[in-house]
Design an enzyme around this catalytic site. Structure first.
Site, PDB file in Angstrom:
ATOM      1  N   MET A  26       0.884  -1.205  -0.007  1.00  0.00           N
ATOM      2  CA  MET A  26       0.011   0.130   0.032  1.00  0.00           C
ATOM      3  C   MET A  26       0.888   1.383  -0.089  1.00  0.00           C
ATOM      4  O   MET A  26       1.830   1.253   0.770  1.00  0.00           O
ATOM      5  CB  MET A  26      -0.761   0.091   1.405  1.00  0.00           C
ATOM      6  CG  MET A  26      -2.065  -0.739   1.319  1.00  0.00           C
ATOM      7  SD  MET A  26      -2.723  -0.672   2.855  1.00  0.00           S
ATOM      8  CE  MET A  26      -1.638  -1.523   4.057  1.00  0.00           C
ATOM      9  N   GLN A 100       8.470  -3.470  -2.118  1.00  0.00           N
ATOM     10  CA  GLN A 100       8.044  -3.778  -3.525  1.00  0.00           C
ATOM     11  C   GLN A 100       8.617  -2.488  -4.668  1.00  0.00           C
ATOM     12  O   GLN A 100       9.153  -1.538  -4.308  1.00  0.00           O
ATOM     13  CB  GLN A 100       6.566  -3.473  -3.531  1.00  0.00           C
ATOM     14  CG  GLN A 100       5.890  -3.544  -5.202  1.00  0.00           C
ATOM     15  CD  GLN A 100       4.517  -3.201  -5.146  1.00  0.00           C
ATOM     16  OE1 GLN A 100       4.110  -2.141  -5.287  1.00  0.00           O
ATOM     17  NE2 GLN A 100       3.673  -4.175  -5.227  1.00  0.00           N
ATOM     18  N   HIS A 252      -5.368  -0.341 -13.513  1.00  0.00           N
ATOM     19  CA  HIS A 252      -6.166   0.859 -12.901  1.00  0.00           C
ATOM     20  C   HIS A 252      -7.172   1.531 -13.720  1.00  0.00           C
ATOM     21  O   HIS A 252      -8.009   2.133 -13.153  1.00  0.00           O
ATOM     22  CB  HIS A 252      -5.065   1.651 -12.635  1.00  0.00           C
ATOM     23  CG  HIS A 252      -4.222   1.253 -11.092  1.00  0.00           C
ATOM     24  ND1 HIS A 252      -4.999   0.781  -9.956  1.00  0.00           N
ATOM     25  CD2 HIS A 252      -2.651   1.379 -10.812  1.00  0.00           C
ATOM     26  CE1 HIS A 252      -3.970   0.303  -8.990  1.00  0.00           C
ATOM     27  NE2 HIS A 252      -2.763   0.698  -9.608  1.00  0.00           N
ATOM     28  N   GLN A 339     -11.999   5.851   1.677  1.00  0.00           N
ATOM     29  CA  GLN A 339     -12.240   7.040   1.976  1.00  0.00           C
ATOM     30  C   GLN A 339     -11.001   7.693   2.304  1.00  0.00           C
ATOM     31  O   GLN A 339     -10.618   8.665   2.014  1.00  0.00           O
ATOM     32  CB  GLN A 339     -13.458   7.377   2.823  1.00  0.00           C
ATOM     33  CG  GLN A 339     -14.117   8.588   2.512  1.00  0.00           C
ATOM     34  CD  GLN A 339     -15.373   8.542   3.352  1.00  0.00           C
ATOM     35  OE1 GLN A 339     -16.235   7.621   3.197  1.00  0.00           O
ATOM     36  NE2 GLN A 339     -15.565   9.711   3.984  1.00  0.00           N
ATOM     37  N   CYS A 353      -6.971   5.724   7.943  1.00  0.00           N
ATOM     38  CA  CYS A 353      -8.079   4.599   7.787  1.00  0.00           C
ATOM     39  C   CYS A 353      -9.271   5.337   8.423  1.00  0.00           C
ATOM     40  O   CYS A 353      -9.072   5.938   9.661  1.00  0.00           O
ATOM     41  CB  CYS A 353      -7.819   3.401   8.464  1.00  0.00           C
ATOM     42  SG  CYS A 353      -9.060   2.217   8.724  1.00  0.00           S
ATOM     43  N   GLY A 644     -20.861  15.287  13.812  1.00  0.00           N
ATOM     44  CA  GLY A 644     -22.052  15.950  13.095  1.00  0.00           C
ATOM     45  C   GLY A 644     -22.755  17.128  13.870  1.00  0.00           C
ATOM     46  O   GLY A 644     -23.296  17.882  13.751  1.00  0.00           O
ATOM     47  N   LEU A 651     -20.423  16.055   6.802  1.00  0.00           N
ATOM     48  CA  LEU A 651     -20.433  15.233   7.610  1.00  0.00           C
ATOM     49  C   LEU A 651     -19.947  13.779   7.165  1.00  0.00           C
ATOM     50  O   LEU A 651     -20.537  13.379   6.141  1.00  0.00           O
ATOM     51  CB  LEU A 651     -21.589  15.031   8.461  1.00  0.00           C
ATOM     52  CG  LEU A 651     -21.467  13.741   9.450  1.00  0.00           C
ATOM     53  CD1 LEU A 651     -21.044  13.660  10.686  1.00  0.00           C
ATOM     54  CD2 LEU A 651     -22.822  13.009   9.643  1.00  0.00           C
ATOM     55  N   ALA A 653     -18.354   9.898   8.320  1.00  0.00           N
ATOM     56  CA  ALA A 653     -17.729   9.010   9.397  1.00  0.00           C
ATOM     57  C   ALA A 653     -16.496   9.281   9.955  1.00  0.00           C
ATOM     58  O   ALA A 653     -15.873   9.073  10.777  1.00  0.00           O
ATOM     59  CB  ALA A 653     -18.133   7.698   9.155  1.00  0.00           C
TER      60      ALA A 653
HETATM   61  P1  NAP Z   1     -24.304  15.915   0.664  1.00  0.00           P
HETATM   62  O1  NAP Z   1     -23.272  15.312   0.032  1.00  0.00           O
HETATM   63  O2  NAP Z   1     -24.018  17.518   1.349  1.00  0.00           O
HETATM   64  O3  NAP Z   1     -25.519  16.218  -0.349  1.00  0.00           O
HETATM   65  C1  NAP Z   1     -26.677  16.899  -0.168  1.00  0.00           C
HETATM   66  C2  NAP Z   1     -27.287  16.953  -1.329  1.00  0.00           C
HETATM   67  O4  NAP Z   1     -28.457  17.675  -1.397  1.00  0.00           O
HETATM   68  C3  NAP Z   1     -26.443  17.681  -2.430  1.00  0.00           C
HETATM   69  O5  NAP Z   1     -26.549  17.062  -3.705  1.00  0.00           O
HETATM   70  C4  NAP Z   1     -27.130  19.084  -2.666  1.00  0.00           C
HETATM   71  O6  NAP Z   1     -27.023  19.394  -3.834  1.00  0.00           O
HETATM   72  C5  NAP Z   1     -28.625  18.832  -2.008  1.00  0.00           C
HETATM   73  N1  NAP Z   1     -29.147  20.015  -1.171  1.00  0.00           N
HETATM   74  C6  NAP Z   1     -28.466  20.677  -0.278  1.00  0.00           C
HETATM   75  N2  NAP Z   1     -29.411  21.731   0.196  1.00  0.00           N
HETATM   76  C7  NAP Z   1     -30.485  21.201  -0.382  1.00  0.00           C
HETATM   77  C8  NAP Z   1     -31.633  22.137  -0.305  1.00  0.00           C
HETATM   78  N3  NAP Z   1     -31.986  22.882   0.572  1.00  0.00           N
HETATM   79  N4  NAP Z   1     -32.403  21.581  -1.127  1.00  0.00           N
HETATM   80  C9  NAP Z   1     -32.574  20.417  -2.060  1.00  0.00           C
HETATM   81  N5  NAP Z   1     -31.439  20.151  -2.198  1.00  0.00           N
HETATM   82  C10 NAP Z   1     -30.378  20.364  -1.512  1.00  0.00           C
HETATM   83  O7  NAP Z   1     -24.833  15.021   1.999  1.00  0.00           O
HETATM   84  P2  NAP Z   1     -25.368  13.716   1.834  1.00  0.00           P
HETATM   85  O8  NAP Z   1     -25.574  13.232   0.973  1.00  0.00           O
HETATM   86  O9  NAP Z   1     -26.590  13.773   3.209  1.00  0.00           O
HETATM   87  O10 NAP Z   1     -23.907  12.811   2.341  1.00  0.00           O
HETATM   88  C11 NAP Z   1     -23.460  13.464   3.661  1.00  0.00           C
HETATM   89  C12 NAP Z   1     -21.972  12.810   3.975  1.00  0.00           C
HETATM   90  O11 NAP Z   1     -21.970  11.752   4.127  1.00  0.00           O
HETATM   91  C13 NAP Z   1     -21.183  13.167   2.693  1.00  0.00           C
HETATM   92  O12 NAP Z   1     -20.607  14.410   2.805  1.00  0.00           O
HETATM   93  C14 NAP Z   1     -20.429  12.076   2.505  1.00  0.00           C
HETATM   94  O13 NAP Z   1     -19.005  12.421   2.897  1.00  0.00           O
HETATM   95  C15 NAP Z   1     -20.913  10.992   3.451  1.00  0.00           C
HETATM   96  N6  NAP Z   1     -21.311   9.847   2.428  1.00  0.00           N
HETATM   97  C16 NAP Z   1     -20.556   9.379   1.806  1.00  0.00           C
HETATM   98  C17 NAP Z   1     -20.959   8.239   0.932  1.00  0.00           C
HETATM   99  C18 NAP Z   1     -19.963   7.657  -0.171  1.00  0.00           C
HETATM  100  O14 NAP Z   1     -20.376   6.723  -0.872  1.00  0.00           O
HETATM  101  N7  NAP Z   1     -18.767   7.996  -0.094  1.00  0.00           N
HETATM  102  C19 NAP Z   1     -22.131   7.916   0.946  1.00  0.00           C
HETATM  103  C20 NAP Z   1     -23.065   8.293   1.871  1.00  0.00           C
HETATM  104  C21 NAP Z   1     -22.604   9.351   2.836  1.00  0.00           C
HETATM  105  P3  NAP Z   1     -27.754  20.688  -4.673  1.00  0.00           P
HETATM  106  O15 NAP Z   1     -27.452  21.648  -3.719  1.00  0.00           O
HETATM  107  O16 NAP Z   1     -26.956  20.811  -5.897  1.00  0.00           O
HETATM  108  O17 NAP Z   1     -29.123  20.455  -4.770  1.00  0.00           O
HETATM  109 FE1  SF4 Z   2      -9.307   2.184   3.701  1.00  0.00          FE
HETATM  110 FE2  SF4 Z   2      -9.682   2.118   6.246  1.00  0.00          FE
HETATM  111 FE3  SF4 Z   2     -11.912   2.186   4.465  1.00  0.00          FE
HETATM  112 FE4  SF4 Z   2     -10.456   0.047   4.688  1.00  0.00          FE
HETATM  113  S1  SF4 Z   2     -11.722   0.948   6.279  1.00  0.00           S
HETATM  114  S2  SF4 Z   2     -11.096   1.189   2.798  1.00  0.00           S
HETATM  115  S3  SF4 Z   2      -8.350   1.019   5.353  1.00  0.00           S
HETATM  116  S4  SF4 Z   2     -10.266   3.717   5.103  1.00  0.00           S
END
Ligand code: NAP
Ligand code: SF4
Length: 667
Positions: A26, A100, A252, A339, A353, A644, A651, A653
């Site tokens: 890694m 590596q 990749h 992430q 991590c 949060g 927000l 995790a």
């Molecule tokens: P977010 O990423 O901030 O997205 C919120 C969405 O709502 C945006 O698309 C925004 O787009 C829309 N929005 C915001 N205010 C609004 C309003 N007043 N009216 C209508 N639309 C509005 O929040 P989230 O989806 O709740 O996720 C929260 C956090 O969880 C993220 O930052 C992320 O780090 C984490 N998360 C990550 C993953 C992942 O797969 N990596 C999965 C789940 C959660 P517009 O303003 O363009 O409409």
């Molecule tokens: Fe990377 Fe940690 Fe997520 Fe595993 S849990 S993919 S090591 S950030």
């Protein structure tokens, strides 16, 4: 013994590995950082102490052209003493470590890139220069020199990176090698480069030095290798002097997920299993092996001789020690989110991590026992509260955790219901076990009661977030649901609009589109076009996803790319999956109202009605912090706010767990 196959020693003839666990390579981003070698030494030593059988470092370039990016890690005489910090630290803990050697070839992110042919990759802006015959021989010489320097630095061996679409793989596959000379054309010519590297390296380092060759067994790109070629190369690599063959899966640039959460556990060990019996040296299998159970099953069913786990050792340095002691339920499991590890590397930040922020920060985030134990109340059993409670209790504080529901996990519990994110439950299991082990008293169904908090020295508010409800006319219409309602089981009709396309909007679309889908290896292979019968070069077929049971609209107001803020290494998977499912992704919309007819909106100057049964709100979150204001007034400075509840914007995790840990280390 628990996991007898996993913990069986492996005799390599001149050295015996204590078990069958290889910690896969890694890149941590510390290789180039100031003071990075000291941090790397502490990182690897912790994993050696945790009992891993053999460690492989992140990729180190044999020359300048092989750099990942300008000035990235490269072995040369002047850094041998730095590498010795690593090898000595690992050996002191009784571990074994290989370096590596990685030459990036056309994936190099700099203008000195070289490759067998001048073919640009889709993932680097730099077109590589075609290596001359002399350049090829010099490059082989640089690999050999790199191995010699690794030996001088005290490494127990080297891994020669021959997969993932890097330089060696580029020579092997017709896709990237259209040379007409002795280094291209027939399989024998295309294989000459890796064979010469292994042969000459073996001649240089002698017999008693581990030489792992990472062989691309499944390219997952068009015009990659055939299975017959992979076997031919494996045999030749064995003959040239390799000690072990490790498995490489996918290039990749491949558009097939190979390590993300949605990849079934051990989902590629079948590839290594095909190779069993073809060579006589040990075979290592890899990808999405994150529990001792999965690893043991792979080994006991004879699919491989060793298993490679990489990210699981970021999540828990003591993976092996805990498994060996039959305490697998104490392992902090990697949830394959990418992430805080790979996504950070792409942002040129050191990896860590999400579930274990101490990873690669061993010298910075140090947990010391407290001299004076305090009585600490933590309010909220989401990720921030759990991390805080466990860290403080581990240091010797008396911790009580107060939770308004009847369970722990908060938002993570909802994430675990998303198809392919089932592993998120493991983090909840890990924290639950830690609470038990550390004697944290958990008060479920807790209704705010200030008096109950009076005896505490410190109060930590980790009350999390609540969904943001946008002010749209008709938002209180019965067809409107919030994302917690849906993840918690509310009925959703056949046509749905999702307001908000952030991480949760994407998760929601997948949840609704894959509702009844079976998450089997067969289905995964079919969806992404993986040819398990290996009938074509690169084992890549047309994807055949099953259709969504619903019509889904995923909407955002902003003009940018849908899912633009998703992780660099996983966002494309989420987008592709939703395209497979026919989800209608629409940006630049203005919401007008919701009524019996559906969701009224304006897009590109035109008014539209989406005739949906339900509208699901995924519009981000607001902090749930009224309790903090109330308690701050009552108790003053001994009240703290994390996660949060402190800041809901973006927000995630990762921040919640890190903030909990940091306060737990400080308090
Ligand atoms: P977010 O990423 O901030 O997205 C919120 C969405 O709502 C945006 O698309 C925004 O787009 C829309 N929005 C915001 N205010 C609004 C309003 N007043 N009216 C209508 N639309 C509005 O929040 P989230 O989806 O709740 O996720 C929260 C956090 O969880 C993220 O930052 C992320 O780090 C984490 N998360 C990550 C993953 C992942 O797969 N990596 C999965 C789940 C959660 P517009 O303003 O363009 O409409
Ligand atoms: Fe990377 Fe940690 Fe997520 Fe595993 S849990 S993919 S090591 S950030």
């Amino acid at each position: 013994m628990a996991y007898p196959h996993l913990f069986a020693p492996l005799d390599l003839g001149f050295i015996t590995l204590p078990n069958r666990v290889l910690m896969g390579s890694m890149h941590l981003g510390l290789e180039e950082a100031k003071g990075g070698f000291e941090r790397l030494a502490a990182f690897y030593a912790a994993r050696a102490k945790g009992g891993v059988g053999l460690i492989v470092t992140g990729g180190i370039a044999p020359n300048r052209a092989g750099w990942v990016s300008p000035f990235s890690a490269r072995i040369k005489p002047s850094v041998v003493s730095k590498h010795r910090l690593i090898t000595e630290a690992v050996h002191q803990e009784g571990g074994l470590i290989c370096m590596q050697i990685l030459h990036t070839g056309r994936y190099a992110y700099h203008p000195f890139a070289v490759a067998p042919s001048a073919k640009k990759s889709p993932i680097s802006p730099f077109k590589p220069k075609k290596l001359s015959q002399k350049g090829i021989k010099n490059t082989i010489r640089d690999y050999v020199k790199a191995a010699a320097l690794a030996q001088k630095a005290g490494y127990d061996g080297v891994e020669i990176m021959g997969s993932e679409g890097y330089l060696i793989n580029e020579f092997v596959a017709p896709k990237t090698n259209d040379r007409q000379d002795e280094w291209g054309g027939s399989p024998e010519n295309r294989f000459r480069f890796p064979i010469e590297i292994v042969r000459q390296t073996r001649a240089q380092v002698g017999e008693k030095f581990i030489l792992i060759y990472r062989l691309s067994m499944l390219d997952l790109v068009e015009n990659g290798s055939t299975w017959e070629e992979v076997v031919l190369l494996a045999k030749a690599i064995e003959k040239a002097g390799a000690t072990i063959i490790n498995t490489g899966i996918g290039w990749h640039e491949s558009r097939v997920p190979t390590i993300a959460t949605l990849v079934p556990k051990g989902g590629f060990s079948w590839v290594t299993a095909r190779m069993k019996g073809e060579v006589n040296i040990p075979l290592v299998t890899t990808n999405r092996i994150n529990t001792p159970e999965v690893a043991e099953h792979i080994l006991s069913s004879g699919q491989a001789d060793m298993v490679s786990l990489a990210r699981p050792f970021l999540a828990d340095p003591d993976f092996c020690r805990k498994a060996m002691a039959n305490k697998a339920d104490e392992i902090n499991t990697c949830i394959a989110c990418n992430q805080a590890c790979l996504d950070r590397i792409f942002q040129r930040k050191p990896a860590t991590c999400l579930v274990n922020p101490k990873a690669a920060n061993e010298t910075i985030l140090v947990s010391k026992p407290v001299s004076l134990a305090q009585k600490i109340a933590v309010i909220g059993a989401g990720m921030a509260g759990l991390s805080m409670a466990v860290t403080a209790a581990e240091r010797g504080h008396e911790v009580h955790l107060f939770e308004k529901t009847d369970t722990i996990g908060g938002q993570f519990r909802m994430a675990a219901t998303v198809p392919g994110k089932e592993d998120f439950k493991e983090t909840i299991r890990y924290f639950s076990r830690q609470l038990d082990l550390l004697g944290v008293e958990v008060h479920f169904n807790w209704d705010t009661n200030e008096q109950e908090l009076e005896p505490f020295d410190q109060v930590v508010v980790a009350t999390g977030v609540k969904p943001r409800i946008p002010s749209i006319t008709g938002i209180d219409h019965p067809k409107v649901l919030t994302y917690p309602e849906v993840f918690n089981g509310a009925f959703v009709g056949k046509t749905v609009a999702i307001i908000g396309a952030g991480g949760i909007g994407f998760d929601m679309a997948a949840f609704l589109a894959e509702a009844d889908e079976e998450h089997s290896l067969e289905n995964f292979a079919k969806t992404w076009g993986i040819d398990r019968k290996y009938t074509v070069r690169g084992a890549l077929l047309q994807p055949k996803p099953s259709p969504s049971p619903r019509t889904i609209y995923l909407l955002q107001r902003s003009k940018g790319k849908m899912g633009g803020k998703l992780g660099k290494t996983t966002g494309w998977i989420h987008r592709r999956l939703l395209q497979f499912k026919g989800v209608k992704m629409q940006a630049n919309v203005t919401y007008e109202k919701i009524d019996d007819a559906g969701l009224h909106l304006e897009r590109k100057g035109k008014k539209e009605i989406l005739p949906v049964d339900n509208v699901v709100i995924c519009a981000g979150q607001l902090s749930e912090n009224t309790l903090y204001d109330q308690l701050k007034q009552a108790f003053g400075d001994q009240v703290h706010l994390i996660g949060g509840a402190k800041w809901a914007g973006e927000l995630d995790a990762e921040r919640a767990i890190r903030e909990g840990l940091e306060l737990g280390l400080k308090i």
